[in-house]
Design a protein around this motif. Structure first.
Motif, mmCIF file in Angstrom:
data_model
loop_
_atom_site.group_PDB
_atom_site.id
_atom_site.type_symbol
_atom_site.label_atom_id
_atom_site.label_comp_id
_atom_site.label_asym_id
_atom_site.label_seq_id
_atom_site.Cartn_x
_atom_site.Cartn_y
_atom_site.Cartn_z
ATOM 1 N N VAL A 143 0.911 -1.207 0.056
ATOM 2 C CA VAL A 143 -0.081 -0.028 -0.005
ATOM 3 C C VAL A 143 0.813 1.203 -0.026
ATOM 4 C CG1 VAL A 143 -1.709 1.248 1.362
ATOM 5 C CG2 VAL A 143 -1.988 -1.313 1.205
ATOM 6 N N HIS A 144 2.051 1.312 0.757
ATOM 7 C CA HIS A 144 2.958 2.345 0.735
ATOM 8 C C HIS A 144 3.555 2.712 -0.350
ATOM 9 C CE1 HIS A 144 1.759 2.762 4.973
ATOM 10 N NE2 HIS A 144 1.910 1.485 5.194
ATOM 11 N N ILE A 145 4.321 1.419 -0.753
ATOM 12 C CA ILE A 145 5.213 1.549 -2.131
ATOM 13 C C ILE A 145 4.270 1.731 -3.300
ATOM 14 C CG2 ILE A 145 7.056 0.202 -1.087
ATOM 15 C CD1 ILE A 145 6.122 -2.006 -2.938
ATOM 16 N N SER A 146 2.979 1.918 -3.237
ATOM 17 C CA SER A 146 2.236 2.004 -4.371
ATOM 18 C C SER A 146 1.447 3.200 -4.195
ATOM 19 C CB SER A 146 1.120 0.805 -4.905
ATOM 20 O OG SER A 146 0.403 0.697 -3.616
ATOM 21 N N LYS A 147 1.737 4.146 -3.418
ATOM 22 C CA LYS A 147 1.365 5.601 -3.161
ATOM 23 C C LYS A 147 -0.290 5.471 -2.908
ATOM 24 C CE LYS A 147 4.320 8.003 -5.957
ATOM 25 N NZ LYS A 147 4.410 9.230 -6.892
ATOM 26 N N GLY A 148 -0.472 4.397 -1.776
ATOM 27 C CA GLY A 148 -1.964 4.241 -1.603
ATOM 28 C C GLY A 148 -2.876 3.552 -2.569
ATOM 29 N N LEU A 149 -1.898 2.630 -3.307
ATOM 30 C CA LEU A 149 -2.538 1.753 -4.469
ATOM 31 C C LEU A 149 -2.900 2.669 -5.623
ATOM 32 C CD1 LEU A 149 -5.209 -0.445 -2.480
ATOM 33 C CD2 LEU A 149 -2.844 -1.004 -2.892
ATOM 34 N N SER A 150 -2.239 3.839 -5.687
ATOM 35 C CA SER A 150 -2.504 4.789 -6.829
ATOM 36 C C SER A 150 -1.605 4.436 -7.942
ATOM 37 C CB SER A 150 -2.690 6.328 -6.501
ATOM 38 O OG SER A 150 -1.278 6.442 -6.123
ATOM 39 N N GLU A 151 -0.471 4.260 -7.643
ATOM 40 C CA GLU A 151 0.658 3.972 -8.755
ATOM 41 C C GLU A 151 1.669 2.910 -8.369
ATOM 42 O OE1 GLU A 151 3.721 6.539 -11.378
ATOM 43 O OE2 GLU A 151 2.780 7.593 -9.539
ATOM 44 N N THR A 152 1.864 1.944 -9.136
ATOM 45 C CA THR A 152 2.858 0.934 -9.149
ATOM 46 C C THR A 152 4.293 1.536 -9.586
ATOM 47 O OG1 THR A 152 1.328 -0.750 -9.034
ATOM 48 C CG2 THR A 152 3.689 -1.229 -9.389
ATOM 49 N N PRO A 153 5.353 1.197 -8.822
ATOM 50 C CA PRO A 153 6.603 1.725 -9.307
ATOM 51 C C PRO A 153 7.144 0.854 -10.540
ATOM 52 C CG PRO A 153 6.971 0.657 -7.261
ATOM 53 C CD PRO A 153 5.420 0.947 -7.345
ATOM 54 N N TYR A 154 7.687 1.320 -11.464
ATOM 55 C CA TYR A 154 7.956 0.639 -12.590
ATOM 56 C C TYR A 154 9.436 -0.269 -12.451
ATOM 57 C CZ TYR A 154 10.922 4.314 -14.387
ATOM 58 O OH TYR A 154 11.672 5.230 -14.444
ATOM 59 N N GLU A 155 10.137 0.266 -11.293
ATOM 60 C CA GLU A 155 11.562 -0.560 -10.913
ATOM 61 C C GLU A 155 11.550 -0.210 -9.486
ATOM 62 O OE1 GLU A 155 14.539 0.899 -13.219
ATOM 63 O OE2 GLU A 155 14.267 -0.486 -14.948
ATOM 64 N N ILE A 156 11.972 -1.364 -8.946
ATOM 65 C CA ILE A 156 12.189 -1.584 -7.263
ATOM 66 C C ILE A 156 13.690 -2.174 -7.064
ATOM 67 C CG2 ILE A 156 11.396 -2.575 -5.112
ATOM 68 C CD1 ILE A 156 8.632 -2.889 -6.347
ATOM 69 N N TYR A 157 14.438 -1.324 -6.724
ATOM 70 C CA TYR A 157 15.697 -1.757 -6.300
ATOM 71 C C TYR A 157 15.933 -2.241 -4.822
ATOM 72 C CZ TYR A 157 17.337 -0.526 -10.845
ATOM 73 O OH TYR A 157 17.337 -0.409 -12.316
ATOM 74 N N VAL A 158 16.282 -3.337 -4.557
ATOM 75 C CA VAL A 158 16.428 -3.831 -3.136
ATOM 76 C C VAL A 158 18.169 -4.553 -3.216
ATOM 77 C CG1 VAL A 158 15.600 -5.549 -1.554
ATOM 78 C CG2 VAL A 158 14.264 -4.726 -3.324
ATOM 79 N N PRO A 159 18.874 -3.952 -2.092
ATOM 80 C CA PRO A 159 18.706 -2.787 -1.356
ATOM 81 C C PRO A 159 19.344 -1.335 -1.838
ATOM 82 C CG PRO A 159 20.561 -3.968 -0.251
ATOM 83 C CD PRO A 159 20.140 -4.764 -1.785
ATOM 84 N N VAL A 160 19.119 -0.245 -1.198
ATOM 85 C CA VAL A 160 20.051 0.875 -1.596
ATOM 86 C C VAL A 160 20.411 1.212 0.014
ATOM 87 C CG1 VAL A 160 18.878 1.583 -3.494
ATOM 88 C CG2 VAL A 160 17.970 2.411 -1.354
#
Length: 219
Positions: A143-160
């Motif tokens: 819910v948080h990483i999708s901005k309250g379910l409004s937008e899915t990030p197109y890239e997620i880097y794990v970790p920084v």
């Protein structure tokens, strides 16, 4: 200021320069096992070779969205993370035993229909050992990483990693430093279509924040 663990691969550059022509015992069986357990098309490339061993870049192309994957993952029907001879860790360990050189996964890239997750090694066997936990945390924080379910990030880097700016020469602690599994669960780097720059997600605070990303050439 934040950096990915492998800055040269950050932002749409995670698949360049790999040699696909690997001559390793059991590599095809390893690749097919990944395809079976992750419902994906798998590619295994050589990230780097040395006298110390071979580090692999594994790419999985999966015809699911991120939220669809998380649904199946939570039901235990995607990823085969059960303990036993066919778990991800066990499949990797079997592949390692079949070869006279040390083998590990340096980078795992999972391509879904709406996003790409890039996970880098921070200690021996860390990608295989922690993928289950990383995806579990991703579900909890979705819910948080999708901005309250409004937008899915197109890239997620794990970790920084956050730099220690108290030093005169500001340098990221390198991957050879003493990292532990908790370092996977501090900061992730996210890219959104609506944002010009990377967004840092602080897992401990469940908070998205803008953060400068320093691209350090370590060569």
């Amino acid at each position: 200021m934040f950096m990915p663990s492998f800055p040269d691969n950050f932002e749409n550059n995670s698949s360049g320069g790999f040699n696909i022509d690997l001559k390793l015992e059991g590599i095809e069986s390893f690749r097919k096992s990944l395809e079976k357990y992750f419902f994906s098309e798998a590619t295994v490339r050589n990230w780097a070779s040395s006298t110390m061993g071979i580090n692999l870049a594994v790419e999985l192309e999966c015809n699911l969205s991120l939220v669809e994957m998380l649904f199946h993952f939570n039901r235990g029907t995607w990823g085969n993370f059960s303990q036993g001879s066919s778990s991800f860790v066990s499949v990797l360990d079997k592949f390692r035993r079949e070869n006279p050189v040390s083998i590990d996964i340096e980078e795992l890239s999972i391509l879904f229909k709406d996003t790409r997750i890039i996970i880098n090694k921070i200690y021996e066997r860390s990608v295989a050992e922690q993928l289950d936990n990383i995806l579990s945390e991703m579900g909890k924080h979705y819910v948080h990483i999708s901005k309250g379910l409004s937008e899915t990030p197109y890239e997620i880097y794990v970790p920084v990693f956050e730099e220690d700016q108290s030093e005169e020469n500001i340098l990221l602690r390198t991957i050879e430093a003493s990292h532990t599994k908790k370092d996977y669960f501090n900061y992730w780097g996210l890219y959104f279509e609506s944002e010009d720059d990377a967004i840092i997600y602080d897992l401990r605070a469940s908070h998205l924040e803008n953060g400068d990303l320093l691209m350090l050439n370590t060569e």
